[in-house]
Design a protein around this motif. Structure first.
Motif, PDB file in Angstrom:
ATOM      1  N   PRO A  31     -71.126  61.548  37.746  1.00  0.00           N
ATOM      2  CA  PRO A  31     -69.933  62.399  37.845  1.00  0.00           C
ATOM      3  C   PRO A  31     -69.975  63.602  36.910  1.00  0.00           C
ATOM      4  CG  PRO A  31     -69.445  60.375  36.640  1.00  0.00           C
ATOM      5  CD  PRO A  31     -70.829  60.228  37.185  1.00  0.00           C
ATOM      6  N   HIS A  32     -70.028  64.778  37.507  1.00  0.00           N
ATOM      7  CA  HIS A  32     -69.946  66.053  36.766  1.00  0.00           C
ATOM      8  C   HIS A  32     -71.034  66.187  35.696  1.00  0.00           C
ATOM      9  CE1 HIS A  32     -66.470  66.483  39.116  1.00  0.00           C
ATOM     10  NE2 HIS A  32     -65.599  65.927  38.315  1.00  0.00           N
ATOM     11  N   CYS A  33     -72.226  65.673  35.976  1.00  0.00           N
ATOM     12  CA  CYS A  33     -73.340  65.889  35.049  1.00  0.00           C
ATOM     13  C   CYS A  33     -73.824  67.338  35.151  1.00  0.00           C
ATOM     14  CB  CYS A  33     -74.500  64.941  35.371  1.00  0.00           C
ATOM     15  SG  CYS A  33     -74.218  63.233  34.864  1.00  0.00           S
ATOM     16  N   GLU A  34     -74.542  67.776  34.135  1.00  0.00           N
ATOM     17  CA  GLU A  34     -75.141  69.107  34.162  1.00  0.00           C
ATOM     18  C   GLU A  34     -76.310  69.130  35.152  1.00  0.00           C
ATOM     19  OE1 GLU A  34     -74.177  71.796  32.622  1.00  0.00           O
ATOM     20  OE2 GLU A  34     -72.577  70.930  31.407  1.00  0.00           O
ATOM     21  N   GLY A  35     -76.596  70.318  35.688  1.00  0.00           N
ATOM     22  CA  GLY A  35     -77.669  70.473  36.656  1.00  0.00           C
ATOM     23  C   GLY A  35     -79.007  69.892  36.217  1.00  0.00           C
ATOM     24  N   ILE A  38     -77.454  60.079  45.623  1.00  0.00           N
ATOM     25  CA  ILE A  38     -76.823  60.605  44.414  1.00  0.00           C
ATOM     26  C   ILE A  38     -75.375  60.938  44.742  1.00  0.00           C
ATOM     27  CG2 ILE A  38     -76.773  62.481  42.734  1.00  0.00           C
ATOM     28  CD1 ILE A  38     -79.790  62.705  42.993  1.00  0.00           C
ATOM     29  N   LEU A  39     -74.483  60.322  44.023  1.00  0.00           N
ATOM     30  CA  LEU A  39     -73.063  60.640  44.141  1.00  0.00           C
ATOM     31  C   LEU A  39     -72.696  61.470  42.917  1.00  0.00           C
ATOM     32  CD1 LEU A  39     -70.385  60.206  45.682  1.00  0.00           C
ATOM     33  CD2 LEU A  39     -69.996  58.190  44.256  1.00  0.00           C
ATOM     34  N   GLY A  40     -72.411  62.730  43.143  1.00  0.00           N
ATOM     35  CA  GLY A  40     -72.144  63.611  42.009  1.00  0.00           C
ATOM     36  C   GLY A  40     -71.782  65.008  42.466  1.00  0.00           C
ATOM     37  N   ASN A  41     -72.083  66.001  41.626  1.00  0.00           N
ATOM     38  CA  ASN A  41     -71.766  67.386  41.969  1.00  0.00           C
ATOM     39  C   ASN A  41     -72.470  67.792  43.258  1.00  0.00           C
ATOM     40  OD1 ASN A  41     -70.419  67.419  39.550  1.00  0.00           O
ATOM     41  ND2 ASN A  41     -71.922  68.669  38.482  1.00  0.00           N
ATOM     42  N   SER A  42     -71.770  68.551  44.074  1.00  0.00           N
ATOM     43  CA  SER A  42     -72.301  68.988  45.357  1.00  0.00           C
ATOM     44  C   SER A  42     -73.567  69.836  45.185  1.00  0.00           C
ATOM     45  CB  SER A  42     -71.228  69.804  46.089  1.00  0.00           C
ATOM     46  OG  SER A  42     -71.785  70.517  47.162  1.00  0.00           O
ATOM     47  N   PHE A  94     -62.763  63.504  40.501  1.00  0.00           N
ATOM     48  CA  PHE A  94     -63.572  63.431  41.718  1.00  0.00           C
ATOM     49  C   PHE A  94     -63.701  64.765  42.455  1.00  0.00           C
ATOM     50  CE2 PHE A  94     -61.270  59.340  41.163  1.00  0.00           C
ATOM     51  CZ  PHE A  94     -62.359  58.573  40.771  1.00  0.00           C
ATOM     52  N   ASN A  95     -63.249  65.845  41.866  1.00  0.00           N
ATOM     53  CA  ASN A  95     -63.384  67.135  42.545  1.00  0.00           C
ATOM     54  C   ASN A  95     -64.861  67.540  42.626  1.00  0.00           C
ATOM     55  OD1 ASN A  95     -63.103  67.447  39.595  1.00  0.00           O
ATOM     56  ND2 ASN A  95     -63.427  69.617  40.020  1.00  0.00           N
ATOM     57  N   ASN A  96     -65.216  68.284  43.671  1.00  0.00           N
ATOM     58  CA  ASN A  96     -66.589  68.768  43.867  1.00  0.00           C
ATOM     59  C   ASN A  96     -67.595  67.621  43.852  1.00  0.00           C
ATOM     60  OD1 ASN A  96     -68.640  70.767  44.191  1.00  0.00           O
ATOM     61  ND2 ASN A  96     -69.084  70.667  42.006  1.00  0.00           N
ATOM     62  N   THR A  97     -67.197  66.469  44.404  1.00  0.00           N
ATOM     63  CA  THR A  97     -68.078  65.291  44.394  1.00  0.00           C
ATOM     64  C   THR A  97     -68.511  64.956  45.815  1.00  0.00           C
ATOM     65  OG1 THR A  97     -67.001  64.411  42.422  1.00  0.00           O
ATOM     66  CG2 THR A  97     -68.269  62.870  43.743  1.00  0.00           C
ATOM     67  N   ASP A 111     -68.884  64.994  51.641  1.00  0.00           N
ATOM     68  CA  ASP A 111     -67.842  65.058  50.608  1.00  0.00           C
ATOM     69  C   ASP A 111     -67.069  63.748  50.578  1.00  0.00           C
ATOM     70  OD1 ASP A 111     -68.575  67.678  50.157  1.00  0.00           O
ATOM     71  OD2 ASP A 111     -67.064  68.496  51.519  1.00  0.00           O
ATOM     72  N   ILE A 112     -66.725  63.288  49.380  1.00  0.00           N
ATOM     73  CA  ILE A 112     -65.915  62.066  49.288  1.00  0.00           C
ATOM     74  C   ILE A 112     -64.441  62.452  49.218  1.00  0.00           C
ATOM     75  CG2 ILE A 112     -67.786  60.928  48.008  1.00  0.00           C
ATOM     76  CD1 ILE A 112     -65.766  60.890  45.603  1.00  0.00           C
ATOM     77  N   PRO A 113     -63.558  61.560  49.630  1.00  0.00           N
ATOM     78  CA  PRO A 113     -62.126  61.837  49.484  1.00  0.00           C
ATOM     79  C   PRO A 113     -61.774  62.037  48.017  1.00  0.00           C
ATOM     80  CG  PRO A 113     -62.521  59.889  50.850  1.00  0.00           C
ATOM     81  CD  PRO A 113     -63.827  60.237  50.228  1.00  0.00           C
ATOM     82  N   ASP A 114     -60.919  62.989  47.716  1.00  0.00           N
ATOM     83  CA  ASP A 114     -60.554  63.291  46.332  1.00  0.00           C
ATOM     84  C   ASP A 114     -59.114  62.861  46.068  1.00  0.00           C
ATOM     85  OD1 ASP A 114     -60.109  64.237  43.808  1.00  0.00           O
ATOM     86  OD2 ASP A 114     -60.286  66.364  44.313  1.00  0.00           O
ATOM     87  N   PRO A 115     -58.940  61.681  45.476  1.00  0.00           N
ATOM     88  CA  PRO A 115     -57.574  61.228  45.164  1.00  0.00           C
ATOM     89  C   PRO A 115     -57.054  61.898  43.888  1.00  0.00           C
ATOM     90  CG  PRO A 115     -59.158  59.582  44.447  1.00  0.00           C
ATOM     91  CD  PRO A 115     -59.950  60.711  45.060  1.00  0.00           C
TER      92      PRO A 115
END
Length: 283
Positions: free
Chosen positions: A184-188, A209-213, A260-263, A248-252
């Motif tokens: 989640p939201h790791c650096e590139g 990989i579940l993470g930044n788009s 979970f934004n941009n995931t 894209d995953i649902p963003d609750p």
């Protein structure tokens, strides 16, 4: 008689010299030996009690966090993320691919103090639980690594039955083993690190990989707008992004903003990678 009493007086004084002063008394005759010991004991006991209170407080906070973790898992289920994850696993099985049998989590941050990190951990637990139901060979523990973890984070994760890794590749196993990475939201460059370790056709085919788009990375670096600094350029992400399947995953976001934004869930189908095998330098 006085002669008979003399030995008793000497015994009472401790020495024959009448000027003897008991070392437990100061010049005014007040007892000091033992007083200092008692004072030190009092300080030690006070420090011990303070430490015990602090430990009990920390333990109560961790228990509260574990209770909240279970609550958030149920909230995520209600939001539909469980259905989303189940559909992706079923789709993989339909294509003849084994479900991912290991969940590796990078970059959670301070789970003991951050609500965002706690929600991200809850999603990892949910995904892991779904995989365990689909594949009996799935590891019993979530594997977690973040150099930012402190002692409180480690204790919380261990109580939640996670395995805290000492280095990022500690339990990775064979490079072609099916692995789901939650980042989640790791650096590139952290995504690049994972991709380099899996940089062959079969291993990437068994990687999710579940993470930044990755699509967002591609758009930022290949668009006409202002680009980030070159030092943070995710080279491998940009190379493989055109051959990646991304959902894209649902963003609750009503639960907690920023978790979970941009995931997205990125997979790397072998059929898409094969035509670019030489270009990408895949083994």
């Amino acid at each position: 008689s006085e002669r008979d009493q003399a030995p008793r007086r000497e015994r009472m004084m401790g020495w024959n010299d009448a000027t003897y002063v008991d070392p437990r008394e100061d010049v005014e005759g007040r007892t000091v030996c033992g007083r200092e010991d008692a004072s030190q004991d009092k300080k030690t006991k006070k420090g011990r009690k303070k430490k015990n209170r602090r430990m009990r407080t920390e333990e109560m906070k961790r228990m509260d966090k574990l209770v909240k973790l279970r609550t958030v898992v149920e909230q995520l289920k209600a939001h539909g993320i469980e259905r989303f994850a189940g559909e992706q696993i079923a789709r993989r099985s339909e294509k003849g691919r084994n479900p991912w049998n290991k969940v590796v989590v990078y970059g959670l941050g301070h789970v003991a103090t951050s609500d965002v990190a706690l929600h991200q951990l809850a999603l990892a637990f949910l995904l892991h639980d779904i995989l365990r139901k689909a594949n009996p060979k799935t590891w019993d523990e979530l594997l977690c690594y973040d150099p930012a973890f402190d002692e409180s984070d480690r204790r919380l994760l261990q109580q939640a039955e996670c395995r805290v890794m000492e280095r990022p590749d500690e339990f990775e196993g064979h490079e072609s083993e099916p692995v789901l990475y939650y980042m989640p939201h790791c650096e590139g460059p952290v995504y690049d690190m994972v991709l380099r370790r899996r940089w062959n056709l079969l291993a990437l085919g068994d990687t999710a990989i579940l993470g930044n788009s990755f699509r967002a990375y591609h758009d930022v670096w290949n668009g006409s707008g202002c680009k980030p600094t070159h030092a943070n350029k995710p080279t491998e992400v940009l190379r493989i992004a055109p051959y990646t399947t991304e959902i894209d995953i649902p963003d609750p976001n009503h639960l907690v903003v920023g978790a979970f934004n941009n995931t997205s869930l990125m997979t790397f189908p072998i059929l898409r990678l094969k035509p670019a095998k030489a270009e990408l330098g895949l083994g």
